[in-house]
Design an enzyme around this catalytic site. Structure first.
Site, PDB file in Angstrom:
ATOM      1  CB  SER A 244     114.941  38.094   1.899  1.00 13.69           C
ATOM      2  OG  SER A 244     115.901  38.243   0.935  1.00 13.69           O
ATOM      3  CG  LEU A 245     112.155  33.889  -0.835  1.00 15.77           C
ATOM      4  CD1 LEU A 245     110.698  33.893  -1.261  1.00 15.77           C
ATOM      5  CD2 LEU A 245     112.691  32.467  -0.830  1.00 15.77           C
TER       6      LEU A 245
ATOM      7  CE  LYS B 197     108.598  37.316  -2.619  1.00 17.84           C
ATOM      8  NZ  LYS B 197     108.270  38.709  -2.324  1.00 17.84           N
TER       9      LYS B 197
ATOM     10  CD  GLU C 167     104.545  38.487   3.552  1.00 17.30           C
ATOM     11  OE1 GLU C 167     105.348  37.721   4.113  1.00 17.30           O
ATOM     12  OE2 GLU C 167     104.903  39.482   2.898  1.00 17.30           O
TER      13      GLU C 167
ATOM     14  CE  LYS D 110     108.331  28.729   0.476  1.00 17.90           C
ATOM     15  NZ  LYS D 110     107.477  28.900   1.657  1.00 17.90           N
TER      16      LYS D 110
HETATM   17  S1  IVH Z   1     109.364  31.706   2.161  1.00 19.83           S
HETATM   18  C1  IVH Z   1     113.529  31.006   3.461  1.00 19.83           C
HETATM   19  N1  IVH Z   1     106.956  31.812   1.171  1.00 19.83           N
HETATM   20  O1  IVH Z   1     108.698  37.051   0.601  1.00 19.83           O
HETATM   21  C2  IVH Z   1     112.264  31.274   2.806  1.00 19.83           C
HETATM   22  N2  IVH Z   1     108.074  33.867   1.659  1.00 19.83           N
HETATM   23  O2  IVH Z   1     111.413  37.932  -0.441  1.00 19.83           O
HETATM   24  C3  IVH Z   1     111.553  32.380   3.451  1.00 19.83           C
HETATM   25  N3  IVH Z   1     106.715  35.868   1.200  1.00 19.83           N
HETATM   26  O3  IVH Z   1     110.405  37.751   3.587  1.00 19.83           O
HETATM   27  C4  IVH Z   1     110.422  32.919   2.743  1.00 19.83           C
HETATM   28  N4  IVH Z   1     104.919  34.812   0.478  1.00 19.83           N
HETATM   29  O4  IVH Z   1     107.884  38.082   3.544  1.00 19.83           O
HETATM   30  C5  IVH Z   1     108.010  32.523   1.608  1.00 19.83           C
HETATM   31  N5  IVH Z   1     104.794  31.766   0.313  1.00 19.83           N
HETATM   32  C6  IVH Z   1     105.843  32.461   0.759  1.00 19.83           C
HETATM   33  C7  IVH Z   1     105.849  33.873   0.807  1.00 19.83           C
HETATM   34  C8  IVH Z   1     106.981  34.548   1.262  1.00 19.83           C
HETATM   35  C9  IVH Z   1     105.453  36.003   0.728  1.00 19.83           C
HETATM   36  C10 IVH Z   1     107.627  36.985   1.515  1.00 19.83           C
HETATM   37  C11 IVH Z   1     108.277  36.914   2.872  1.00 19.83           C
HETATM   38  C12 IVH Z   1     109.744  36.961   2.638  1.00 19.83           C
HETATM   39  C13 IVH Z   1     109.822  37.553   1.268  1.00 19.83           C
HETATM   40  C14 IVH Z   1     111.083  37.095   0.595  1.00 19.83           C
END
Ligand code: IVH
Length: 337
Positions: free
Chosen positions: A46-47, A80, A139, A255
């Site tokens: 997760s982030l 996001k 997503e 990122k």
């Molecule tokens: S990257 C290691 N990019 O946010 C990086 N996540 O709190 C993995 N999410 O579980 C996630 N939009 O469900 C990434 N553009 C995006 C995203 C995204 C939504 C969600 C995803 C993740 C959560 C993290």
């Protein structure tokens, strides 16, 4: 519909002609009793959250220091999406299976449900080298327009409407009968790689540019940033666009672009050091109180409820707002009108 019917008839007559990506292969599997568990080859992290601009600045500064103030660090910024995280696995270009995030290590096998999503290719397009194994994270979400149409139909049929698009996307993916999922207007944006074998990709930018060549949907609002100033302008831009988007977002994701730099920065136990979620403030909107009614709960507790002129926000129409209690009403000087 008539073309699909014609195709079904042809395939019944000539089963040898059924292809893996035939539209008839999206539905038709028998309902399951339960979901199988699937262990992710690579955990779905997760982030960490940045709750405001200061925390975004702190993230940026940490990255620059950790990477020795190399002034050429590039970032990819993405919306996001507020939906449900899934993983798609392709073997030699064919959709093999897909799962939910679960606890990050083990998810549930929702292959049949994912097959019903029309924008998920059952067979990858051939416009780029084909990996032997391709894991894609994305997503699943529902558009505002589709959501409100779906809820109107549910209300007409005396079925409880969904609370919001995210809940209905989650509920739709959790159906044991994929025929039910097939009726739901699910969509997907892909945003992160899992294990990829057979080809080498060097950056998030390259990864996102290759996905559409395989037929996988990517959010159009992704941008490359070269500085803190770029990142902050992206945050401001997405914040101001938010109300006009067709789907819910709850922030941006920043990122580090280069996979090599991502590797150097590494991960904490649950989240990478090379990315952060920049949260947006909860959405706000103005309306007028038409009336204040008293609602009596199961235990006899009474709660004043403001009946407001219905307003649309974050995918839902709001017409009732709790005012909690008389003290709260007095404190905020809340009046009808
Ligand atoms: S990257 C290691 N990019 O946010 C990086 N996540 O709190 C993995 N999410 O579980 C996630 N939009 O469900 C990434 N553009 C995006 C995203 C995204 C939504 C969600 C995803 C993740 C959560 C993290």
């Amino acid at each position: 519909d008539s073309l699909l019917k014609e195709l079904q008839d042809l395939e019944t007559e000539h089963p040898q002609l059924i292809t893996v990506d035939s539209p008839t292969q999206r539905v038709g599997s028998d309902p399951l009793n339960s979901f199988k568990q699937i262990k992710h080859r690579m955990p779905l992290l997760s982030l960490a959250n940045a709750m405001n601009k200061e925390e975004i600045i702190a993230f940026y500064e940490k990255i620059e220091t950790r990477l020795n103030n190399n002034s050429n660090i590039e970032y990819i910024c993405e919306p996001k999406i507020d939906g449900v995280a899934v993983e798609l696995v392709y073997e030699n270009g064919i959709f093999a299976y897909g799962s939910t995030r679960g606890n990050g290590e083990i998810g549930e096998d929702i292959t049949n449900n994912l097959r019903t999503i029309k924008t998920i290719p059952l067979k990858l397009l051939n416009d780029y080298e084909m990996p032997t194994l391709l894991e894609i994270r994305g997503e699943v979400f529902i558009n505002h327009k589709d959501f409100s149409y779906m809820n109107q139909t549910r209300l007409k049929n005396n079925i409880q409407p969904f609370a919001n698009p995210r809940n209905s996307a989650a509920g739709s993916l959790r159906q044991l009968d994929s025929m039910v999922t097939a009726q739901r207007p699910l969509k997907i944006f892909c945003y992160a790689p899992g294990v990829i074998n057979g080809i080498k990709l060097i950056s998030q930018e390259q990864f996102l540019s290759v996905l559409p060549k395989w037929g996988l949907p990517v959010n159009p609002l992704v941008e490359k940033c070269y500085s803190l100033k770029d990142i902050i302008s992206y945050y401001d831009k997405i914040e101001s666009l938010r109300n006009r988007l067709e789907y819910d977002i709850d922030g941006i994701v920043i990122k580090v672009n280069s996979f090599n730099n991502q590797k150097i920065l590494g991960e904490r136990s649950k989240s990478p050091r090379w990315a952060i979620a920049g949260k947006l403030k909860p959405q706000q909107i103005t309306s007028v109180i038409n009336n204040i009614e008293i609602s009596v709960g199961r235990t006899g507790a009474i709660t004043p409820v403001a009946k407001v002129e219905p307003v649309y926000l974050g995918g839902v129409t709001i017409s009732n707002i709790t005012l909690h209690n008389q003290d709260e009403i007095n404190k905020k000087n809340i009046c009808i009108g």
